[in-house]
Design an enzyme around this catalytic site. Sequence first.
Site, PDB file in Angstrom:
ATOM      1  N   GLU A 178       0.819  -1.208   0.000  1.00  0.00           N
ATOM      2  CA  GLU A 178       0.000   0.000   0.000  1.00  0.00           C
ATOM      3  C   GLU A 178       0.859   1.268   0.000  1.00  0.00           C
ATOM      4  O   GLU A 178       1.786   1.397   0.799  1.00  0.00           O
ATOM      5  CB  GLU A 178      -0.938  -0.015   1.221  1.00  0.00           C
ATOM      6  CG  GLU A 178      -1.832   1.200   1.337  1.00  0.00           C
ATOM      7  CD  GLU A 178      -2.713   1.427   0.121  1.00  0.00           C
ATOM      8  OE1 GLU A 178      -3.279   0.454  -0.404  1.00  0.00           O
ATOM      9  OE2 GLU A 178      -2.824   2.589  -0.324  1.00  0.00           O
ATOM     10  N   THR A 224      -6.061   2.530  -5.233  1.00  0.00           N
ATOM     11  CA  THR A 224      -5.805   1.091  -5.076  1.00  0.00           C
ATOM     12  C   THR A 224      -6.547   0.274  -6.127  1.00  0.00           C
ATOM     13  O   THR A 224      -5.986  -0.645  -6.736  1.00  0.00           O
ATOM     14  CB  THR A 224      -6.247   0.615  -3.676  1.00  0.00           C
ATOM     15  OG1 THR A 224      -5.325   1.086  -2.710  1.00  0.00           O
ATOM     16  CG2 THR A 224      -6.296  -0.898  -3.590  1.00  0.00           C
ATOM     17  N   HIS A 271      -0.910   3.396   4.886  1.00  0.00           N
ATOM     18  CA  HIS A 271      -1.898   4.206   4.145  1.00  0.00           C
ATOM     19  C   HIS A 271      -1.977   5.577   4.787  1.00  0.00           C
ATOM     20  O   HIS A 271      -1.878   5.700   6.010  1.00  0.00           O
ATOM     21  CB  HIS A 271      -3.263   3.503   4.207  1.00  0.00           C
ATOM     22  CG  HIS A 271      -4.294   4.074   3.280  1.00  0.00           C
ATOM     23  ND1 HIS A 271      -4.879   5.307   3.493  1.00  0.00           N
ATOM     24  CD2 HIS A 271      -4.828   3.600   2.126  1.00  0.00           C
ATOM     25  CE1 HIS A 271      -5.737   5.553   2.517  1.00  0.00           C
ATOM     26  NE2 HIS A 271      -5.725   4.530   1.669  1.00  0.00           N
ATOM     27  N   ASP A 311       1.336   0.203  -5.017  1.00  0.00           N
ATOM     28  CA  ASP A 311       0.156   0.512  -5.835  1.00  0.00           C
ATOM     29  C   ASP A 311       0.159   1.928  -6.396  1.00  0.00           C
ATOM     30  O   ASP A 311      -0.270   2.161  -7.520  1.00  0.00           O
ATOM     31  CB  ASP A 311      -1.151   0.208  -5.091  1.00  0.00           C
ATOM     32  CG  ASP A 311      -1.370   1.019  -3.827  1.00  0.00           C
ATOM     33  OD1 ASP A 311      -0.399   1.596  -3.299  1.00  0.00           O
ATOM     34  OD2 ASP A 311      -2.526   1.068  -3.353  1.00  0.00           O
ATOM     35  N   HIS A 312       0.616   2.894  -5.604  1.00  0.00           N
ATOM     36  CA  HIS A 312       0.624   4.286  -6.066  1.00  0.00           C
ATOM     37  C   HIS A 312       1.429   5.124  -5.095  1.00  0.00           C
ATOM     38  O   HIS A 312       1.906   4.602  -4.082  1.00  0.00           O
ATOM     39  CB  HIS A 312      -0.801   4.835  -6.200  1.00  0.00           C
ATOM     40  CG  HIS A 312      -1.655   4.576  -4.994  1.00  0.00           C
ATOM     41  ND1 HIS A 312      -1.492   5.241  -3.806  1.00  0.00           N
ATOM     42  CD2 HIS A 312      -2.651   3.668  -4.781  1.00  0.00           C
ATOM     43  CE1 HIS A 312      -2.367   4.788  -2.924  1.00  0.00           C
ATOM     44  NE2 HIS A 312      -3.077   3.815  -3.486  1.00  0.00           N
TER      45      HIS A 312
HETATM   46  C1  GP9 Z   1      -8.892  -0.005   1.189  1.00  0.00           C
HETATM   47  C2  GP9 Z   1      -7.542   0.112   0.646  1.00  0.00           C
HETATM   48  C3  GP9 Z   1      -7.171   1.548   0.348  1.00  0.00           C
HETATM   49  O1  GP9 Z   1      -9.455  -1.253   1.283  1.00  0.00           O
HETATM   50  O2  GP9 Z   1      -7.256  -0.798  -0.343  1.00  0.00           O
HETATM   51  O3  GP9 Z   1      -7.510   2.044  -0.888  1.00  0.00           O
HETATM   52  P1  GP9 Z   1      -6.938   3.457  -1.410  1.00  0.00           P
HETATM   53  O4  GP9 Z   1      -7.464   4.504  -0.474  1.00  0.00           O
HETATM   54  O5  GP9 Z   1      -5.448   3.404  -1.357  1.00  0.00           O
HETATM   55  O6  GP9 Z   1      -7.430   3.601  -2.787  1.00  0.00           O
HETATM   56 MN    MN Z   2      -3.854   2.277  -2.188  1.00  0.00          MN
END
Ligand code: GP9
Ligand code: MN
Length: 723
Positions: free
Chosen positions: A262, A310, A428, A488-489
Site C-alpha cells: 500500500e 488502489t 496508508h 500501488d501508487h
Molecule cells: C482499502 C484500501 C485503500 O481497502 O485498499 O484504498 P486506497 O485509499 O489506497 O485507494
Molecule cells: Mn492504495
Amino acid sequence: MKKILQTFGKLMNTRLGLVLSLLLFYWIKTIVAYQLDFEMGIENPYQLMLTLINPIPLGLLLLGLPLYLKNTKAFYITEIIIYTLLNFLLMSNIIYFREFTDFITLSVMLASVKVSEGLGNSTFKLLTPWDIFYLSDFILLGFLFWQKKILADKRPFDKRASFAVTALSGLLFSINLFMAEVDRPELLTRGFSNVYVVKGLGLPSFLIYDGVQTYKTQKIRNEANPDEINDVEAYVKEHFAAANANYYGIGKGRNVIVIHLESFQQFLIDYKLEVDGQSYEVTPFLNSLYHSNQTFAFSNFFHQVKAGKTSDAETLMETSLFGLNQGSFFVQYGGDNTQYAAPHIFAAFSNYTTAVFHGNVGTFWNRNNVYKQFDYDYWFDQSYMSERTDDNSFQYGLNDKVMFGDSIKYLERLQQPFYAKFITVSNHYPYQSFSGDELGFPLAQTEDETINGYFQTANYLDSALENFFNYLKKTGLYDNSVIVLYGDHYGISNSRNTTLAELLGKDAETWTEYDTAMLQRVPYMIHVPGMDKGFISNTYGGEVDALPTLLDVMGIDSSQFIMMGQDLLSTENSQTVAFRSSGTFVTPKYTSYGGKVYYTESGLEITNPDETTQAEIQAIRDAVKKQLATSDSVQTGDLLRFFSTSIDKVDTSTISYNDSYGKLLEIEKELGSASTSLYSKNGNKSTQDKYEAPSYQELHSTTTVTETTTADSSQTTEATTNP
Ligand code: GP9
Ligand code: MN
C-alpha cells in the site's frame, strides 16, 4: 397501552400527523437495520450522526409529496403506496445484504435473473425471526385502521404548507450532502463503495445515484459495436512484445503469491532515514529482496492510477488494462464487465485455486462484485479475520501483521497450486503513528506530519513482510511459489513533494515537474526462490505491463489475451509509460509531466525543441493516446464480452464469498489423500504456529538499530538496458 394507541391514533388522524408518524417508523427501522443488518463500518460519532440524519431528508420528501393531493382517497392511497415502496426498498436490501454483503444496485435489479439465481431458493434461509420487527409497523397500522383509531382526514393540506415540507426536505438534503462530503471528500465522484454512499446519504439517495451512474455506463455499453473488438485486437497484435526465452516459464506450475504494498514508493527502497545523527534503514527486508539474484526487480516501474487509486492499481496489475479517466473502474464497470483477469487465466489454464486477502470490509471499492468478475474463488475480507479494535487497525483495515497472521488459517487450506493476493493497508495515508509495542521506528522531522509518519508505517510493512516470508520458508511454501510485490501508487501526494525534497537531498526551490514525475515510481519485483537469473532491470514500464511480464515468467502465452501492456523482460519492449492525465508520459529519453517536457536522463527541461525532437515527442504522445483510448474503449464498451479466446468467460453465478472456510474444508475432505493443501501435506496439522510476528519493541529491545534480514542478499546484477 390503550392510551399510547389512542395518542398515536389521534396524531395520525391529521394528514401531516400521518406523514410524520410514517417517517418516524421508517427512520426507526432504517436505524435498526444500519446497526443490525448492514455492515456499515461506522468509525466515529460523526459518521454515526450521519446515519441518524440521512433517512430523514428523502423520507420526508417522498412521504410528503401526497400532501399536495386534495382528494382524500388519492392522498391515502398514494401515501400508503410510497410508504410500502420505501419499506420494500429497505427490506429487500436487508435480505440481499445478508447474502451478498452489499446493497442492491440498479444493474442487479435489471439482471433480475442473476438475483433470483443468487437469492431465489435461499431467500427463506435468509429470513430471521427478528424480521417480524420490520413488519411490526404494518401490523400496528392495520390494527389501528381496523379499530377505526385512525380516521381519514378529509381536509386537504394547505398548498403552501405542502411546499414548505418539500422545501424543508430539500434543505435537509443539502445539509446532509454537505456533511457527507466533509466526512468523505469526493464521495460521489469517486464512489468508493456502495456502503459509503448509503452511510453518507441513505438508501433512496443511493438508488438514485446508482441509477444515474448505471444509466451513463449502460448507454455507452449498449452503443458499443461487436466489431470494435477487431480494432482492439489489431492494436494488441501490433503492440505485442514477444517473451524472452531466457525467462519464459521459469516459475511454471508454482503457486503465485501477490503482495500489494500500500502507498509504497520506489524511493523508499535502499532509503536511510537520518534522525539525530543516526541512520535508520527503512525497509531492510524489501531491500534484500530487491538486490537478490532470485528477484527480477524493476527500478523504473511507474504507477499509472488515477482517482480509483488502489482499485486502479488492481485493475492495471491484474488485467493489463487501465482504470478510467474519471472515478474508479472497479466501482463503475468492474462488477459487470467481462474480464480476463490474472486469477481467471491461472484458474482456466492450470486449475489454480484463487484467493484474495485484505483486512478491510469487502464492499470497499466494490470488491465484492469485482472479484467475482476476476474469477477469485475466495475473498477473505475483514469479516474472516480478527474483530477490529483501535489497537489492531487503522481506518482502512487491520494492521498488516494481523492480516497476514489471520490469513494463514485459510491459506493453508487452499488446494495447490494457488494464486493468492494479499493487500496490505497499514502504510496508508495519514500514516498514523503506531502505539504500544510497535512504537519505536523514528519519525522524520519535517514540518509535515504526513511525511514524518510515512517511514514508520513503511518500516512496519517491511517487518510484516519479513514475518510472512519467514512463515513461507518454515512451511516450505516458499520454495514452491513465485512471489510478486508491487507498490500501488504514491504515498506522498504531489503537493507535499517540496517538503519531501529535503529528505531526498533536493532543494524545494529548484524542485521540478520532472522530479515529481520520477516520484511516481513504485517497486515491482518478481521473486522466484531458487532461481539465480534475477537482476535489477532499468527498463521503463508501468503497472499495465505487469501481467504480461508475470505470465511469461509463469510460462503462459500472453499473446492470446487483450492486454495493453508489454512484457518488461522482453527485448522488444517499447518502454513507453503512459500516465492517465492527458499528454503525460515517461520514456528512457523524454519525460512529459505537468505541461513540461524534460530529458529523462538529465532532468533538463526542453524549452525549445528542434524539429526532430518535436517529431519524436509527438510520436510518443500519439502512442500513449492510442494505448489509453484503446483501453478505454474496452473498459467503457465492455468489449471483452465480444472477445473469444482459448479459455471460457468467467461464470460468476457459481461464486459466493459466504462460508469460504467451510467450502475449503469440504473440498479437502472430498479429495482425501489427493488433497494438495499445505494442511494436508503437513500431515493434517495446522501451520498457524509457524507464523511469528514480533513487535518493533521485541525486535529492538537491546539495540536501537539492528539489521534483521533473513532473505538472501546476494549480489546485484545491474542491467543498464533491456536484458
Ligand atoms: C482499502 C484500501 C485503500 O481497502 O485498499 O484504498 P486506497 O485509499 O489506497 O485507494
Ligand atoms: Mn492504495
